[in-house]
Design a protein around this motif. Structure first.
Motif, PDB file in Angstrom:
ATOM      1  N   ARG A   1       1.251  -1.459   3.162  1.00  0.00           N
ATOM      2  CA  ARG A   1       0.299  -2.027   4.126  1.00  0.00           C
ATOM      3  C   ARG A   1       0.036  -1.061   5.257  1.00  0.00           C
ATOM      4  O   ARG A   1      -1.072  -0.954   5.753  1.00  0.00           O
ATOM      5  CB  ARG A   1       0.854  -3.317   4.744  1.00  0.00           C
ATOM      6  N   ARG A   2       1.086  -0.397   5.697  1.00  0.00           N
ATOM      7  CA  ARG A   2       0.979   0.409   6.903  1.00  0.00           C
ATOM      8  C   ARG A   2       0.249   1.724   6.630  1.00  0.00           C
ATOM      9  O   ARG A   2      -0.515   2.201   7.437  1.00  0.00           O
ATOM     10  CB  ARG A   2       2.367   0.692   7.473  1.00  0.00           C
ATOM     11  N   SER A   3       0.539   2.285   5.447  1.00  0.00           N
ATOM     12  CA  SER A   3      -0.008   3.609   5.185  1.00  0.00           C
ATOM     13  C   SER A   3      -0.492   3.693   3.743  1.00  0.00           C
ATOM     14  O   SER A   3       0.113   3.142   2.840  1.00  0.00           O
ATOM     15  CB  SER A   3       1.082   4.658   5.428  1.00  0.00           C
ATOM     16  N   ARG A   4      -1.599   4.382   3.552  1.00  0.00           N
ATOM     17  CA  ARG A   4      -2.111   4.550   2.189  1.00  0.00           C
ATOM     18  C   ARG A   4      -1.552   5.833   1.581  1.00  0.00           C
ATOM     19  O   ARG A   4      -1.855   6.159   0.440  1.00  0.00           O
ATOM     20  CB  ARG A   4      -3.640   4.594   2.190  1.00  0.00           C
ATOM     21  N   LYS A   5      -0.746   6.557   2.376  1.00  0.00           N
ATOM     22  CA  LYS A   5      -0.267   7.851   1.918  1.00  0.00           C
ATOM     23  C   LYS A   5       0.557   7.740   0.656  1.00  0.00           C
ATOM     24  O   LYS A   5       0.386   8.476  -0.287  1.00  0.00           O
ATOM     25  CB  LYS A   5       0.582   8.489   3.024  1.00  0.00           C
ATOM     26  N   ARG A   6       1.473   6.768   0.682  1.00  0.00           N
ATOM     27  CA  ARG A   6       2.460   6.716  -0.386  1.00  0.00           C
ATOM     28  C   ARG A   6       1.833   6.350  -1.733  1.00  0.00           C
ATOM     29  O   ARG A   6       2.107   6.963  -2.740  1.00  0.00           O
ATOM     30  CB  ARG A   6       3.546   5.701  -0.008  1.00  0.00           C
TER      31      ARG A   6
ATOM     32  N   LEU B   1      -1.920  -8.872  -4.993  1.00  0.00           N
ATOM     33  CA  LEU B   1      -1.337  -8.115  -3.876  1.00  0.00           C
ATOM     34  C   LEU B   1      -1.048  -9.096  -2.752  1.00  0.00           C
ATOM     35  O   LEU B   1      -1.958  -9.791  -2.296  1.00  0.00           O
ATOM     36  CB  LEU B   1      -2.329  -7.052  -3.377  1.00  0.00           C
ATOM     37  N   THR B   2       0.201  -9.182  -2.346  1.00  0.00           N
ATOM     38  CA  THR B   2       0.574 -10.120  -1.290  1.00  0.00           C
ATOM     39  C   THR B   2       1.196  -9.343  -0.135  1.00  0.00           C
ATOM     40  O   THR B   2       2.156  -8.604  -0.350  1.00  0.00           O
ATOM     41  CB  THR B   2       1.607 -11.141  -1.825  1.00  0.00           C
ATOM     42  N   PRO B   3       0.673  -9.510   1.096  1.00  0.00           N
ATOM     43  CA  PRO B   3       1.274  -8.814   2.231  1.00  0.00           C
ATOM     44  C   PRO B   3       2.693  -9.313   2.474  1.00  0.00           C
ATOM     45  O   PRO B   3       2.976 -10.499   2.299  1.00  0.00           O
ATOM     46  CB  PRO B   3       0.368  -9.194   3.415  1.00  0.00           C
ATOM     47  N   LEU B   4       3.571  -8.415   2.867  1.00  0.00           N
ATOM     48  CA  LEU B   4       4.945  -8.793   3.207  1.00  0.00           C
ATOM     49  C   LEU B   4       5.291  -8.085   4.512  1.00  0.00           C
ATOM     50  O   LEU B   4       5.404  -6.859   4.550  1.00  0.00           O
ATOM     51  CB  LEU B   4       5.906  -8.383   2.090  1.00  0.00           C
ATOM     52  N   GLY B   5       5.427  -8.867   5.568  1.00  0.00           N
ATOM     53  CA  GLY B   5       5.684  -8.272   6.876  1.00  0.00           C
ATOM     54  C   GLY B   5       4.513  -7.395   7.297  1.00  0.00           C
ATOM     55  O   GLY B   5       3.390  -7.563   6.812  1.00  0.00           O
ATOM     56  N   GLU B   6       4.785  -6.482   8.200  1.00  0.00           N
ATOM     57  CA  GLU B   6       3.693  -5.663   8.728  1.00  0.00           C
ATOM     58  C   GLU B   6       3.434  -4.419   7.887  1.00  0.00           C
ATOM     59  O   GLU B   6       2.367  -3.830   7.979  1.00  0.00           O
ATOM     60  CB  GLU B   6       4.018  -5.244  10.159  1.00  0.00           C
ATOM     61  N   ALA B   7       4.416  -4.037   7.084  1.00  0.00           N
ATOM     62  CA  ALA B   7       4.313  -2.732   6.435  1.00  0.00           C
ATOM     63  C   ALA B   7       4.214  -2.792   4.915  1.00  0.00           C
ATOM     64  O   ALA B   7       3.633  -1.901   4.304  1.00  0.00           O
ATOM     65  CB  ALA B   7       5.521  -1.874   6.824  1.00  0.00           C
TER      66      ALA B   7
END
Ligand SMILES: [Zn+2]
Length: 251
Positions: free
Chosen positions: A42-47, A14-20
């Motif tokens: 990253r931003r939301s666990r909803k999806r 898992l690699t972060p990309l930008g803020e979201a």
């Protein structure tokens, strides 16, 4: 059966990309290794929920994106794997499985045998299988799946059936005494038997083999070096090596 467009998968990285967003490297059963963009992960666990994480068996839906990057449409939890949570040994074993799977798989080149092996080892860990033994069993089976020509009952140079005369050659091959160079360490009969037993286990029973500690000390460096030769790089997840019996001949 998976719905159309869905495939079973494990998260390899898992690699972060930008803020979201995140880029997710997946081992899929149908498409081999796949990199996919998980928008909003990253931003939301909803999806994607908490499912988008290491060790769980997932069912993912992918859509073609730009270039080599797929788009991750949805993630469903097919089987939770909780053994590595709070158990350092199980975590190390499961991490090793995923690292070997990442290095041993190729983009867009499915290898169902590798997927099924990863699946079986993580499931066995979750059923309480002993991590050190399962790691060794996984390594034996991974060498076979990766096509590294491991026929544990035969000399890897001349093909003769191995007896009590098995030797370790060049750190990562099992050979007969005739093919071995002078001073090649003897592979004890217990280690030869363990290799054969690990190679013969049905996938559903990988956790049933207990590897004796003394035997494990001999097999760990042999199998780790063989795997490193097979994947072409050092393994960061290699369990802390115990020195082999006799002379410590590390590089
Ligand atoms: Zn030979």
């Amino acid at each position: 059966m998976t719905p159309a467009g869905a495939t079973d998968a494990f998260v390899l990285r898992l690699t972060p990309l930008g803020e979201a967003d995140r880029v997710v490297d997946l081992l899929t059963r149908d498409r081999g290794r796949v990199s996919a963009l998980a928008r909003g992960a990253r931003r939301s666990r909803k999806r994607f929920g908490a499912a988008l994480d290491y060790f769980h068996r997932l069912e993912v839906r992918l859509r073609r994106g730009r270039g080599d990057l797929w788009r991750l449409e949805s993630v469903d939890l097919a089987r939770r794997c909780t053994a590595p949570v709070g158990d350092l040994e199980a975590f190390a074993a499961a991490s090793h499985v995923l690292e070997v799977a990442r290095l041993g798989s190729r983009d867009g080149d499915p290898d169902p045998d590798l997927f099924d092996l990863v699946d079986a080892v993580l499931a066995a860990l979750d059923r309480g299988g002993e991590p050190a033994s399962l790691t060794r069993v996984f390594q034996v089976r991974a060498l076979a799946v990766l096509g590294y020509g491991w026929d544990v009952g035969r000399c890897s140079h001349c093909g003769r059936a191995l007896g009590p005369d098995a030797r370790v050659a060049a750190g990562c091959a099992v050979v007969c005494a005739r093919c071995a160079g002078p001073g090649a360490p003897v592979l004890p009969p217990g280690a030869v038997r363990t290799l054969a037993a690990a190679a013969a286990l049905p996938l559903a029973r990988l956790g049933s083999l207990r590897v004796d500690r003394a035997v494990d000390g001999v097999l760990e460096p042999l199998l780790a070096r063989s795997l490193e030769a097979a994947v072409g790089t050092r393994l960061r997840s290699r369990a802390s090596p115990r020195p082999p019996a006799g002379r410590a001949a590390d590089d």
